[in-house]
Design an enzyme around this catalytic site. Structure first.
Site, PDB file in Angstrom:
ATOM      1  N   GLU A   1      21.704  20.747   8.528  1.00  0.00           N
ATOM      2  CA  GLU A   1      23.051  21.457   8.144  1.00  0.00           C
ATOM      3  C   GLU A   1      23.898  21.291   9.276  1.00  0.00           C
ATOM      4  O   GLU A   1      24.796  22.145   9.292  1.00  0.00           O
ATOM      5  CB  GLU A   1      22.492  22.848   7.694  1.00  0.00           C
ATOM      6  CG  GLU A   1      21.681  22.593   6.196  1.00  0.00           C
ATOM      7  CD  GLU A   1      21.203  24.025   5.837  1.00  0.00           C
ATOM      8  OE1 GLU A   1      22.286  24.677   5.132  1.00  0.00           O
ATOM      9  OE2 GLU A   1      20.270  24.170   6.164  1.00  0.00           O
TER      10      GLU A   1
ATOM     11  N   SER B   1      20.810  23.710   1.784  1.00  0.00           N
ATOM     12  CA  SER B   1      21.882  22.715   1.293  1.00  0.00           C
ATOM     13  C   SER B   1      21.446  21.787   0.093  1.00  0.00           C
ATOM     14  O   SER B   1      21.871  20.635   0.075  1.00  0.00           O
ATOM     15  CB  SER B   1      22.312  21.983   2.511  1.00  0.00           C
ATOM     16  OG  SER B   1      23.359  22.722   3.197  1.00  0.00           O
TER      17      SER B   1
ATOM     18  N   TYR C   1      29.781  21.017  -1.010  1.00  0.00           N
ATOM     19  CA  TYR C   1      30.522  20.650   0.217  1.00  0.00           C
ATOM     20  C   TYR C   1      31.763  19.878  -0.121  1.00  0.00           C
ATOM     21  O   TYR C   1      32.378  19.285   0.784  1.00  0.00           O
ATOM     22  CB  TYR C   1      29.753  20.123   1.329  1.00  0.00           C
ATOM     23  CG  TYR C   1      28.639  21.032   1.760  1.00  0.00           C
ATOM     24  CD1 TYR C   1      29.054  22.571   2.305  1.00  0.00           C
ATOM     25  CD2 TYR C   1      27.494  20.945   1.645  1.00  0.00           C
ATOM     26  CE1 TYR C   1      28.096  23.537   2.397  1.00  0.00           C
ATOM     27  CE2 TYR C   1      26.287  21.818   1.897  1.00  0.00           C
ATOM     28  CZ  TYR C   1      26.543  23.058   2.185  1.00  0.00           C
ATOM     29  OH  TYR C   1      25.824  24.114   2.615  1.00  0.00           O
TER      30      TYR C   1
ATOM     31  N   ARG D   1      23.740  36.126   1.891  1.00  0.00           N
ATOM     32  CA  ARG D   1      24.116  35.721   0.493  1.00  0.00           C
ATOM     33  C   ARG D   1      22.774  35.422  -0.579  1.00  0.00           C
ATOM     34  O   ARG D   1      21.803  34.653  -0.012  1.00  0.00           O
ATOM     35  CB  ARG D   1      24.895  34.507   0.491  1.00  0.00           C
ATOM     36  CG  ARG D   1      26.202  34.498  -0.158  1.00  0.00           C
ATOM     37  CD  ARG D   1      26.643  33.109  -0.626  1.00  0.00           C
ATOM     38  NE  ARG D   1      25.771  32.331  -1.013  1.00  0.00           N
ATOM     39  CZ  ARG D   1      25.386  31.096  -0.836  1.00  0.00           C
ATOM     40  NH1 ARG D   1      25.777  30.533   0.359  1.00  0.00           N
ATOM     41  NH2 ARG D   1      24.508  30.376  -1.446  1.00  0.00           N
TER      42      ARG D   1
ATOM     43  N   ASP E   1      20.870  34.093  -3.750  1.00  0.00           N
ATOM     44  CA  ASP E   1      21.255  33.101  -5.095  1.00  0.00           C
ATOM     45  C   ASP E   1      20.441  33.514  -6.204  1.00  0.00           C
ATOM     46  O   ASP E   1      18.962  34.008  -5.929  1.00  0.00           O
ATOM     47  CB  ASP E   1      20.735  31.568  -4.570  1.00  0.00           C
ATOM     48  CG  ASP E   1      21.967  31.042  -3.638  1.00  0.00           C
ATOM     49  OD1 ASP E   1      22.838  31.707  -3.319  1.00  0.00           O
ATOM     50  OD2 ASP E   1      21.514  29.985  -3.170  1.00  0.00           O
TER      51      ASP E   1
ATOM     52  N   GLU F   1      16.609  32.546  -3.703  1.00  0.00           N
ATOM     53  CA  GLU F   1      16.328  32.528  -2.245  1.00  0.00           C
ATOM     54  C   GLU F   1      17.547  33.709  -1.613  1.00  0.00           C
ATOM     55  O   GLU F   1      18.395  33.977  -2.210  1.00  0.00           O
ATOM     56  CB  GLU F   1      16.575  31.209  -1.728  1.00  0.00           C
ATOM     57  CG  GLU F   1      17.966  30.633  -1.781  1.00  0.00           C
ATOM     58  CD  GLU F   1      18.333  29.565  -0.852  1.00  0.00           C
ATOM     59  OE1 GLU F   1      17.749  29.537   0.075  1.00  0.00           O
ATOM     60  OE2 GLU F   1      19.486  28.824  -1.197  1.00  0.00           O
TER      61      GLU F   1
ATOM     62  N   ASN G   1      20.068  33.422   2.033  1.00  0.00           N
ATOM     63  CA  ASN G   1      20.494  32.990   2.863  1.00  0.00           C
ATOM     64  C   ASN G   1      21.064  34.079   3.908  1.00  0.00           C
ATOM     65  O   ASN G   1      21.954  34.885   3.738  1.00  0.00           O
ATOM     66  CB  ASN G   1      21.910  31.956   2.373  1.00  0.00           C
ATOM     67  CG  ASN G   1      21.355  30.898   1.569  1.00  0.00           C
ATOM     68  OD1 ASN G   1      20.767  29.984   1.552  1.00  0.00           O
ATOM     69  ND2 ASN G   1      21.688  31.569   0.111  1.00  0.00           N
TER      70      ASN G   1
ATOM     71  N   GLY H   1      27.365  29.967   4.722  1.00  0.00           N
ATOM     72  CA  GLY H   1      28.457  29.193   5.186  1.00  0.00           C
ATOM     73  C   GLY H   1      29.842  29.991   5.143  1.00  0.00           C
ATOM     74  O   GLY H   1      30.087  30.927   4.337  1.00  0.00           O
TER      75      GLY H   1
HETATM   76  N1  LIG Z   1      14.363  27.349 -10.522  1.00  0.00           N
HETATM   77  C1  LIG Z   1      15.424  26.656 -10.468  1.00  0.00           C
HETATM   78  N2  LIG Z   1      16.021  26.601 -11.695  1.00  0.00           N
HETATM   79  C2  LIG Z   1      17.288  25.960 -11.836  1.00  0.00           C
HETATM   80  N3  LIG Z   1      17.985  25.369 -10.963  1.00  0.00           N
HETATM   81  C3  LIG Z   1      17.560  25.677  -9.681  1.00  0.00           C
HETATM   82  C4  LIG Z   1      16.178  26.409  -9.224  1.00  0.00           C
HETATM   83  N4  LIG Z   1      15.903  26.186  -8.153  1.00  0.00           N
HETATM   84  C5  LIG Z   1      17.124  25.602  -7.466  1.00  0.00           C
HETATM   85  N5  LIG Z   1      18.195  25.231  -8.497  1.00  0.00           N
HETATM   86  C6  LIG Z   1      19.234  24.589  -8.246  1.00  0.00           C
HETATM   87  O1  LIG Z   1      19.071  23.981  -7.017  1.00  0.00           O
HETATM   88  C7  LIG Z   1      19.981  24.593  -6.093  1.00  0.00           C
HETATM   89  C8  LIG Z   1      19.429  24.744  -4.463  1.00  0.00           C
HETATM   90  O2  LIG Z   1      18.499  25.497  -4.592  1.00  0.00           O
HETATM   91  P1  LIG Z   1      17.857  26.712  -3.539  1.00  0.00           P
HETATM   92  O3  LIG Z   1      16.597  27.229  -3.857  1.00  0.00           O
HETATM   93  O4  LIG Z   1      19.092  27.681  -3.722  1.00  0.00           O
HETATM   94  O5  LIG Z   1      17.893  25.814  -2.278  1.00  0.00           O
HETATM   95  P2  LIG Z   1      18.837  25.644  -0.977  1.00  0.00           P
HETATM   96  O6  LIG Z   1      20.391  26.260  -1.291  1.00  0.00           O
HETATM   97  O7  LIG Z   1      18.186  26.448   0.143  1.00  0.00           O
HETATM   98  O8  LIG Z   1      18.821  24.310  -0.879  1.00  0.00           O
HETATM   99  C9  LIG Z   1      20.533  25.901  -6.564  1.00  0.00           C
HETATM  100  O9  LIG Z   1      21.709  26.119  -5.908  1.00  0.00           O
HETATM  101  C10 LIG Z   1      20.485  25.527  -8.010  1.00  0.00           C
HETATM  102  O10 LIG Z   1      21.442  24.942  -8.493  1.00  0.00           O
HETATM  103 MG   LIG Z   2      20.769  28.228  -2.037  1.00  0.00          MG
END
Ligand SMILES: Nc1ncnc2c1ncn2[C@@H]1O[C@H](COP(=O)(O)OP(=O)(O)O)[C@@H](O)[C@H]1O
Ligand SMILES: [Mg+2]
Length: 308
Positions: free
Chosen positions: A21, A150, A216, A255, A257, A269, A271, A275
């Site tokens: 990143e 990301s 992004y 942040r 999610d 998760e 963060n 950002g």
């Molecule tokens: N269990 C889930 N169900 C639906 N969408 C998901 C799920 N896990 C991840 N996503 C999608 O993938 C994106 C990235 O996943 P995330 O776990 O936040 O990892 P990172 O942001 O660290 O890459 C999320 O913002 C969402 O759009």
């Molecule tokens: Mg995320």
């Protein structure tokens, strides 16, 4: 430290670094550096490469603003170095940073505290694929490296074949891969600043998936602020976001999610270094709460410390 005290100190904004990143971090770092300089701080930018310890000494840095993302920045390693060097730094400490960086560990802690997160299995490099596939029955599933950000290495898979391919892809990034229930619904994120939840943002990617491009590239995602949740649900989510921040032991800004499906919501998760680019979410949420970018940056800076 007060703003007055901080204005007497040499501040370094740590950016760039060694993670996937890096580019995002450089954007965050430049925005933060400009805001601090504009507000009258003696701030310099430092690229956090392998020589960072030397650079911190050469520059006689007294406080570090960490604008790094991903490994060697958001995962407790740079925090550990700064602890040893006795340089106060922004954001979460060593333990919270490394816990939050690892989605598997984060989810286990959330389960312990009965905080909602999608059901999951963990595939470890070397596990027998056939045995693992038998455990994954309910497609679609989301496959993601345990420690990445990301949306790198993430896929949504609809059958066994897709799952095998998704695992291969995610294994390029980490030896531990999460396979999670796919939650069809509204994606939201909640900024937490010094333990207090900011207004909730809904993330509506135009392509349906919030991937690196959607994250992004300006115009690729619609952000709805405040998120259109009924007021009881809105407050429950904010409460859980604060709880997630607290049980992980976060400090400064974070942040969290979530995915929302009807009245249920699930934490994906946390963060610990959100950002702070032009298109970033934490500054948007802070703005809605009446804090402009310069004010947000200074609130984060004021929280700088050691031994968190
Ligand atoms: N269990 C889930 N169900 C639906 N969408 C998901 C799920 N896990 C991840 N996503 C999608 O993938 C994106 C990235 O996943 P995330 O776990 O936040 O990892 P990172 O942001 O660290 O890459 C999320 O913002 C969402 O759009
Ligand atoms: Mg995320």
């Amino acid at each position: 430290m007060t703003r007055q005290e901080l204005k007497q100190k040499k501040i370094a904004v740590l950016m760039g670094g060694l993670s996937a990143e890096r580019e995002v971090s450089l954007r965050t770092g430049k925005a933060v550096l400009a805001a601090l300089q504009g507000a009258g701080y003696q701030a310099v930018g430092l690229d956090a490469g392998r020589d960072i310890a030397l650079r911190l000494i050469e520059e006689q840095v007294e406080v570090a603003f960490i604008a790094l993302h991903g490994r060697y920045g958001e995962d407790g390693t740079i925090q550990g170095l700064l602890e040893m060097m006795q340089i106060p730094y922004t954001g979460s400490g060593v333990l919270a940073s490394s816990l939050a960086m690892d989605k598997e560990t984060t989810k286990k802690i959330l389960l312990y505290h009965e905080l909602p997160t999608p059901a999951f299995q963990v595939y470890r490099k070397g596990d027998v694929l056939g045995d693992f596939l038998k455990k994954c029955r309910h497609f679609p599933l989301v496959v993601k490296p345990a420690r990445e950000g990301s949306t790198i290495g993430i896929s949504i898979v609809r059958d066994e074949q897709g799952l095998a391919a998704g695992l291969q892809d995610a294994l390029q990034h980490d030896d531990h891969v999460l396979v999670e229930d796919f939650i069809q619904g509204m994606e939201i994120t909640v900024g937490v600043l010094a333990g207090e939840a900011l207004p909730i943002i809904q993330i509506a990617p135009k392509g349906g998936f919030y991937d690196y491009h959607a994250k992004y590239t300006a115009g690729q995602t619609e952000y709805i602020l405040p998120a259109p949740l009924d007021s009881a649900l809105y407050h429950r989510v904010q409460q859980v976001a604060r709880d997630v921040y607290r049980v992980l032991g976060c400090s400064g800004a974070a942040r969290i999610d979530f995915m929302v499906r009807e009245k249920e919501f699930y934490c994906l998760e946390a963060n610990t270094i959100p950002g702070m680019t032009e298109t970033s979410l934490l500054p948007k949420a802070a703005q809605q709460a009446g804090l402009d970018f310069a004010e947000l940056t200074q609130r984060i800076l004021e929280d700088a410390g050691l031994g968190k």
